[in-house]
Design a protein around this motif. Structure first.
Motif, PDB file in Angstrom:
ATOM      1  N   TYR A  27      31.212  47.341  28.929  1.00  0.00           N
ATOM      2  CA  TYR A  27      30.472  48.482  29.485  1.00  0.00           C
ATOM      3  C   TYR A  27      29.837  48.133  30.824  1.00  0.00           C
ATOM      4  O   TYR A  27      29.779  48.976  31.726  1.00  0.00           O
ATOM      5  CB  TYR A  27      29.402  48.942  28.494  1.00  0.00           C
ATOM      6  CG  TYR A  27      28.643  50.156  28.966  1.00  0.00           C
ATOM      7  CD1 TYR A  27      29.179  51.434  28.795  1.00  0.00           C
ATOM      8  CD2 TYR A  27      27.407  50.033  29.581  1.00  0.00           C
ATOM      9  CE1 TYR A  27      28.490  52.559  29.235  1.00  0.00           C
ATOM     10  CE2 TYR A  27      26.712  51.149  30.020  1.00  0.00           C
ATOM     11  CZ  TYR A  27      27.259  52.410  29.844  1.00  0.00           C
ATOM     12  OH  TYR A  27      26.580  53.511  30.285  1.00  0.00           O
ATOM     13  N   THR A  28      29.390  46.898  30.971  1.00  0.00           N
ATOM     14  CA  THR A  28      28.703  46.522  32.209  1.00  0.00           C
ATOM     15  C   THR A  28      29.595  46.589  33.436  1.00  0.00           C
ATOM     16  O   THR A  28      29.088  46.635  34.554  1.00  0.00           O
ATOM     17  CB  THR A  28      28.090  45.104  32.131  1.00  0.00           C
ATOM     18  OG1 THR A  28      29.133  44.151  31.961  1.00  0.00           O
ATOM     19  CG2 THR A  28      27.060  45.006  31.030  1.00  0.00           C
ATOM     20  N   HIS A  43      26.127  36.395  27.150  1.00  0.00           N
ATOM     21  CA  HIS A  43      26.716  36.727  28.441  1.00  0.00           C
ATOM     22  C   HIS A  43      26.718  38.231  28.715  1.00  0.00           C
ATOM     23  O   HIS A  43      26.675  38.645  29.875  1.00  0.00           O
ATOM     24  CB  HIS A  43      28.101  36.112  28.573  1.00  0.00           C
ATOM     25  CG  HIS A  43      28.044  34.626  28.741  1.00  0.00           C
ATOM     26  ND1 HIS A  43      27.220  34.006  29.655  1.00  0.00           N
ATOM     27  CD2 HIS A  43      28.688  33.631  28.091  1.00  0.00           C
ATOM     28  CE1 HIS A  43      27.366  32.699  29.578  1.00  0.00           C
ATOM     29  NE2 HIS A  43      28.249  32.442  28.632  1.00  0.00           N
ATOM     30  N   ALA A  44      26.739  39.042  27.665  1.00  0.00           N
ATOM     31  CA  ALA A  44      26.583  40.488  27.868  1.00  0.00           C
ATOM     32  C   ALA A  44      25.199  40.775  28.445  1.00  0.00           C
ATOM     33  O   ALA A  44      25.051  41.660  29.306  1.00  0.00           O
ATOM     34  CB  ALA A  44      26.800  41.243  26.558  1.00  0.00           C
ATOM     35  N   GLY A  45      24.197  40.035  28.009  1.00  0.00           N
ATOM     36  CA  GLY A  45      22.857  40.172  28.590  1.00  0.00           C
ATOM     37  C   GLY A  45      22.816  39.745  30.044  1.00  0.00           C
ATOM     38  O   GLY A  45      22.209  40.419  30.886  1.00  0.00           O
ATOM     39  N   HIS A  46      23.472  38.632  30.359  1.00  0.00           N
ATOM     40  CA  HIS A  46      23.565  38.209  31.769  1.00  0.00           C
ATOM     41  C   HIS A  46      24.232  39.305  32.597  1.00  0.00           C
ATOM     42  O   HIS A  46      23.780  39.641  33.688  1.00  0.00           O
ATOM     43  CB  HIS A  46      24.398  36.928  31.905  1.00  0.00           C
ATOM     44  CG  HIS A  46      23.813  35.732  31.271  1.00  0.00           C
ATOM     45  ND1 HIS A  46      24.588  34.765  30.701  1.00  0.00           N
ATOM     46  CD2 HIS A  46      22.543  35.325  31.103  1.00  0.00           C
ATOM     47  CE1 HIS A  46      23.808  33.811  30.214  1.00  0.00           C
ATOM     48  NE2 HIS A  46      22.568  34.139  30.445  1.00  0.00           N
ATOM     49  N   ALA A  47      25.320  39.848  32.063  1.00  0.00           N
ATOM     50  CA  ALA A  47      26.070  40.878  32.778  1.00  0.00           C
ATOM     51  C   ALA A  47      25.218  42.116  33.007  1.00  0.00           C
ATOM     52  O   ALA A  47      25.291  42.738  34.072  1.00  0.00           O
ATOM     53  CB  ALA A  47      27.346  41.235  32.001  1.00  0.00           C
ATOM     54  N   ASP A  48      24.412  42.471  32.040  1.00  0.00           N
ATOM     55  CA  ASP A  48      23.554  43.644  32.173  1.00  0.00           C
ATOM     56  C   ASP A  48      22.575  43.470  33.341  1.00  0.00           C
ATOM     57  O   ASP A  48      22.372  44.391  34.136  1.00  0.00           O
ATOM     58  CB  ASP A  48      22.801  43.874  30.864  1.00  0.00           C
ATOM     59  CG  ASP A  48      22.210  45.262  30.757  1.00  0.00           C
ATOM     60  OD1 ASP A  48      22.871  46.228  31.182  1.00  0.00           O
ATOM     61  OD2 ASP A  48      21.096  45.369  30.223  1.00  0.00           O
ATOM     62  N   GLN A  52      22.586  50.471  37.101  1.00  0.00           N
ATOM     63  CA  GLN A  52      23.086  50.847  35.774  1.00  0.00           C
ATOM     64  C   GLN A  52      22.654  49.831  34.739  1.00  0.00           C
ATOM     65  O   GLN A  52      22.679  48.629  34.991  1.00  0.00           O
ATOM     66  CB  GLN A  52      24.612  50.966  35.761  1.00  0.00           C
ATOM     67  CG  GLN A  52      25.123  51.368  34.379  1.00  0.00           C
ATOM     68  CD  GLN A  52      26.614  51.577  34.350  1.00  0.00           C
ATOM     69  OE1 GLN A  52      27.129  52.386  35.104  1.00  0.00           O
ATOM     70  NE2 GLN A  52      27.295  50.862  33.468  1.00  0.00           N
ATOM     71  N   LYS A  53      22.280  50.330  33.560  1.00  0.00           N
ATOM     72  CA  LYS A  53      21.876  49.464  32.451  1.00  0.00           C
ATOM     73  C   LYS A  53      22.776  49.761  31.254  1.00  0.00           C
ATOM     74  O   LYS A  53      23.185  50.906  31.046  1.00  0.00           O
ATOM     75  CB  LYS A  53      20.426  49.740  32.045  1.00  0.00           C
ATOM     76  CG  LYS A  53      19.424  49.513  33.144  1.00  0.00           C
ATOM     77  CD  LYS A  53      18.052  49.911  32.645  1.00  0.00           C
ATOM     78  CE  LYS A  53      17.088  49.969  33.817  1.00  0.00           C
ATOM     79  NZ  LYS A  53      15.790  50.503  33.406  1.00  0.00           N
TER      80      LYS A  53
END
Length: 167
Positions: free
Chosen positions: A27-28, A149-154, A163-164
Motif C-alpha cells: 500500500y505504501t 519494514h512496512a512501518g519504515h515504508a509508511d 500519504q499514510k
C-alpha cells in the motif's frame, strides 16, 4: 509435508498475518513513480523501492532456509547493501512482481512444510551459538520483519507526499 486441502487454523493464521503486513507494505507504494520510489526523503539510506526489494530478498532467503537450512539460505551472492536500493534497471513494477513471486512461493511452503521441522541457524553475532529455528519460528520472523519494514515504508511515504497507510 502436509497433504490436506484444508489449512489448519495455525497455517491460516500465519498466512493471514503475513498477508496483512505484505498488504501494508504494498500500500505504501501505490501510485508512485519509479523516481518517487527511489527517493530518500529522510536522513536514512532507505527508499520505498529498496524496502520492497529487501523484504522480497529476505523472505526468499528465509524460505530457502526453511527448506534446506543455512547453506540454502545463502545460495545467492547478492550484495547486501544494494538490496536496500533501487538500482539501474529496477522499476517499482518489477520489484513488486518479484515480491509477488516470492510471496507465492513462501505461501506454498506455509501450506506444505512441517512447521516443527528445524535447522541450525547460520553463525552470526545476532544468533545464539548452536541455536536452531523451526519453520514456524522462521515464519514468525518473516512476519515481524515485514511488519517492521512496512512501518519504515509508511514513514518514508509520508515524507514524500503525506500519504499514510493508517490514520
Amino acid at each position: 509435508m502436509t497433504n490436506g486441502a484444508t489449512l489448519s487454523r495455525e497455517r491460516a493464521d500465519l498466512l493471514a498475518g503475513l498477508g496483512k503486513h505484505r498488504g501494508f507494505l504494498r500500500y505504501t507504494v501505490q501510485g508512485l513513480t519509479d523516481e518517487q520510489a527511489a527517493q530518500r526523503p529522510t536522513v536514512s539510506e532507505l527508499c520505498l523501492g529498496g524496502l520492497i526489494k529487501h523484504v522480497a530478498r529476505v523472505e526468499d532467503q528465509w524460505a530457502r532456509f526453511a527448506v534446506g537450512g543455512a547453506e540454502a539460505m545463502f545460495a545467492d551472492d547478492a550484495d547486501w547493501a544494494s538490496g536496500f536500493q533501487m538500482g539501474p534497471g529496477d522499476t517499482l513494477t518489477g520489484l513488486l512482481a518479484e515480491y509477488e513471486k516470492v510471496a507465492g512461493r513462501t505461501d506454498e511452503l506455509v501450506r506444505t512444510l512441517d512447521l516443527d521441522a528445524a535447522h541450525p541457524l547460520p553463525e552470526a553475532p545476532w544468533f545464539e551459538p548452536g541455536a536452531s529455528w523451526t519453520v514456524r519460528q522462521v515464519l514468525l520472523h518473516v512476519i515481524a520483519e515485514t511488519a517492521q519494514h512496512a512501518g519504515h515504508a509508511d514513514i518514508i511515504r509520508e515524507a514524500i507526499d503525506g500519504q499514510k497507510t493508517m490514520g
